[in-house]
Write an enzyme that holds these catalytic residues in place. Structure first.
Site, PDB file in Angstrom:
ATOM      1  N   SER A   1     -21.306  -7.854 -44.625  1.00 14.25           N
ATOM      2  CA  SER A   1     -21.641  -8.176 -46.013  1.00 14.25           C
ATOM      3  C   SER A   1     -20.781  -9.267 -46.623  1.00 14.25           C
ATOM      4  CB  SER A   1     -21.541  -6.912 -46.871  1.00 14.25           C
ATOM      5  OG  SER A   1     -22.622  -6.060 -46.581  1.00 14.25           O
TER       6      SER A   1
ATOM      7  N   GLU B   1      30.261 -40.760 -11.747  1.00 16.21           N
ATOM      8  CA  GLU B   1      29.076 -41.449 -11.239  1.00 16.21           C
ATOM      9  C   GLU B   1      29.338 -42.895 -10.853  1.00 16.21           C
ATOM     10  OE1 GLU B   1      25.884 -40.364 -10.601  1.00 16.21           O
ATOM     11  OE2 GLU B   1      26.688 -38.355 -10.900  1.00 16.21           O
TER      12      GLU B   1
END
Length: 699
Positions: A348, A74
């Site tokens: 219930s 780079e």
């Protein structure tokens, strides 16, 4: 002369640009963003990662050969230049001025400036390029090369969703950056040029990736980062299988949905979650999350229809923390989870709130209610029956009503105390008022016509397990931000019911598990209290139960509200598969935990069934029905409440068996409860004419 003047103008312009272009004092959000890491409750085991996949690391943790590979390909002059390559810059500027395609030429410092600092767009213009150059020059003068390289390696995108060298090492090779080989480091340097193309190369892209990798290795030889012999022995590295580390399948997707929702409620924005680098410790136990999924998978028959859904939630009564849950088979297939989001009729399993309301109102477990079928209520057009029309007597106590889930008894109880008090008790246990509002004016409200989630029911029953103290269910234990600030979260303890109320309600629910409709949920090494629930036509079926240490709810339902039916079982009821799933999970959850006892009942003599009075009602009954410090109950003191019934119930009275709830009265809106008293093969069928209970009601 004109040329000299033009030169001076350019120099002057550059000088002005230099003065007017400071180093920005802010960075781009994406450049420094780090995703959040989510942990299980131990704070160490990673559950998932969310947001930007980046983990910043110090430069000295990056091997020198990895750094050398990046520099070689780079910016070979990185350590010699002043942040800008004059040759590369002039080439790029000329191509911009002439209108031809922009060329490269950016140094590592320039790339960092472009991607790191705010105020620099990615547009391709001469003005932007000039600004980039000026800032790069100033950064090189004010920052060390090591600082620049560290920020660069932590900033750039490597493909595979990975930002920064550490995330890239994990994404491409499944290891930390410090363990990369030179060949692997060279590949990561190679992908910087074309991260999308080289992320998972095949065919021509693989050929191009190998060529690029060889060029990186060659560049490392030229810069003397490698010797020729070292390079000759290097082979193209094998890439790990491509996967998105942020893709959440199975239960993890459901977990993260709840984590995000709760973080939002606590004031954390989505941006903070995605980019803030948070460390989030959840309440979930990894082992028990797996146990929840296994309990559902292994208990339900293979022939269970795909439309039948199951939810499970487990809450710690001492903290309100959701320890485990089961949201569904796979988050990728259905993001609407069965434990938190799905709300179905409670059946219930709602009756304990009515029981608590009665106890809070001054009634005792010996209070008598009407168990005959049907029962007529002025506000209902039609009589309300028990399941199968079974009658249990015109005067049964609240223990029997709970054990056998007698619907008419709870309708009668609701009429005696007022339905508003039933709603208040449910709200105190954590059920949101909005979920009760449409149902609480109808006589079947105590039977579970309101819709609730598994988490809400586990949290509600945890209130009984915690001796009447409610703590809001939650899934976050602590959050640590990027600066190390820790915020811990705990649910405040709120007194919902008196301790006596919780003790009595728990005793009644213990009878449901020991000899009533929920015997399939018994844990033979420890006491369990709980309640079954079945709505109209078995459109939802439940079992909710608890030990002193953990409260767990299991529900089964269908999105289309049709009957929950499984081959080999037919239409389900709460005491069947839901209770079996509950037991399978709780067996694992309680393994190795100390056996703890519930407080004994206050308003009930477990041996005789009558209220003992103030001289000896301070709880502490053991499993044989006596106080722990006594061989037998002390004699009752004076007063009408202390007088035992003259005619105790005859021994050998046949158990009338469970009751299944009534169909909805026509006046009730929408689907209503058929709460349950589920069919239980261990119980004898109810007799045609059950004997009346002879115990006198408490005066």
């Amino acid at each position: 002369m004109a040329g000299a003047f033009a030169f001076l103008v350019v120099i002057g312009a550059l000088a002005v640009a230099w003065v007017l272009t400071p180093i920005p004092d802010t960075t781009q959000k994406l450049a420094t963003a780090q995703g959040s890491t989510i942990y299980y409750r131990d704070g160490k085991t990673v559950l998932a990662r969310q947001g930007v996949n980046r983990k910043n690391v110090p430069l000295d943790t990056v091997p020198k050969y990895v750094r050398d590979a990046v520099i070689a390909v780079e910016n070979r002059t990185f350590y010699q230049d002043q942040g800008v390559s004059l040759q590369g810059t002039m080439r790029a500027m000329w191509s911009t001025v002439t209108g031809s395609q922009l060329q490269g030429g950016s140094t590592i410092t320039q790339q960092l400036v472009r991607n790191y600092y705010s105020g620099l767009s990615q547009e391709r213009s001469a003005a932007r390029k000039l600004k980039e150059i000026m800032i790069a020059l100033k950064v090189d003068r004010s920052k060390s090369k090591s600082w620049v390289l560290e920020q660069y390696l932590n900033t750039i995108y490597f493909g595979r969703g990975a930002y920064g060298i550490q995330a890239a090492a994990q994404a491409y090779f499944g290891k930390d950056v410090g363990k990369l080989t030179p060949a692997e480091g060279a590949y990561l340097a190679a992908v910087i040029q074309q991260p999308s193309r080289f992320a998972s190369p095949r065919g021509a892209d693989l050929t191009a990736a190998e060529a690029r990798w060889r060029s990186v290795v060659g560049a490392m030889v030229q810069t003397r980062a490698l010797t020729a012999s070292e390079a000759a022995t290097m082979t193209f590295p094998e890439l790990a299988k491509l996967k998105n580390p942020l893709t959440l399948s199975g239960q993890k997707g459901y977990i993260m949905a709840q984590v995000r929702d709760e973080l939002n409620r606590r004031g954390f924005t989505d941006e903070e979650i995605q980019q803030g680098g948070l460390k989030i410790t959840t309440t979930f136990d990894k082992r028990l999350m797996a146990a929840a999924a296994r309990a559902v998978r292994d208990t339900l028959p293979d022939e269970t229809p795909g439309k039948v859904r199951t939810g499970l939630a487990a809450v710690d009564p001492a903290t309100g923390e959701v320890i485990a849950f089961y949201g569904g088979k796979d988050y990728r297939d259905n993001q609407y989870d069965n434990a938190f989001s799905a709300k179905v009729q409670a059946g219930s399993t709602f009756k304990p709130y009515a029981l608590a309301a009665a106890l809070e109102d001054g009634m005792a477990l010996t209070t008598r209610v009407n168990g005959n079928s049907p029962i007529r209520v002025a506000t209902a057009r039609d009589p309300i029956p028990n399941s199968g029309g079974a009658s249990y007597g015109a005067s049964i106590d609240l223990v029997e009503a709970t054990r056998n889930s007698v619907n008419t008894a709870f309708v009668d109880l609701g009429q005696k105390i007022g339905l508003e008090k039933v709603a208040e008790a449910a709200e105190a246990a954590g059920i949101p008022a909005g979920q009760l509002a449409l149902q609480k004016d109808f006589p079947t409200f105590p039977l579970g016509t309101a819709s609730v989630s598994a988490v809400q029911q586990a949290s509600g029953f945890a209130t009984f397990a915690a001796q009447g103290v409610h703590r809001e269910a939650h899934v976050i234990r602590a959050v640590t931000d990027a600066q190390g600030l820790v915020r811990k979260f705990a649910a405040p303890a709120v007194r919902a019911f008196k301790e006596d109320t919780a003790a009595d309600a728990t005793y009644a629910m213990r009878q449901t598990v020991e000899s009533g409709t929920g015997t399939a949920a018994r844990l033979y090494d420890r006491p369990v209290a709980g309640k079954t629930g079945t709505s109209d036509a078995s459109s939802s079926v439940w079992f909710v139960g608890y030990t002193p240490q953990l409260s767990t709810a299991v529900n089964m339902f269908r999105d289309d509200n049709k009957t929950v039916s499984v081959p080999g079982y037919g239409a389900l009821f709460g005491g069947s598969l839901p209770a079996q799933v509950w037991k399978a999970f709780m067996t694992v959850a309680m393994d190795g935990k100390p056996v703890k006892q519930f407080p004994g009942p206050v308003s009930y003599d477990p041996d005789g069934g009558w209220y003992g009075g103030q001289g000896w009602n301070d709880r502490g009954w053991n499993d044989d029905g006596w106080r722990d410090d006594q061989q037998s109950p002390p004699p009752p003191t004076g007063g009408p409440d202390a007088t035992p019934p003259a005619d105790p119930p005859p021994s050998g009275t046949p158990d009338p068996g469970p009751s299944e709830g009534p169909p909805s009265p026509p006046d009730d809106p929408g689907p209503t409860g058929n709460p349950d008293g589920d069919p239980n093969p261990e119980q004898p069928p109810p007799p045609d004419d059950p004997p009346q209970d002879l115990i006198a009601p408490r005066r």
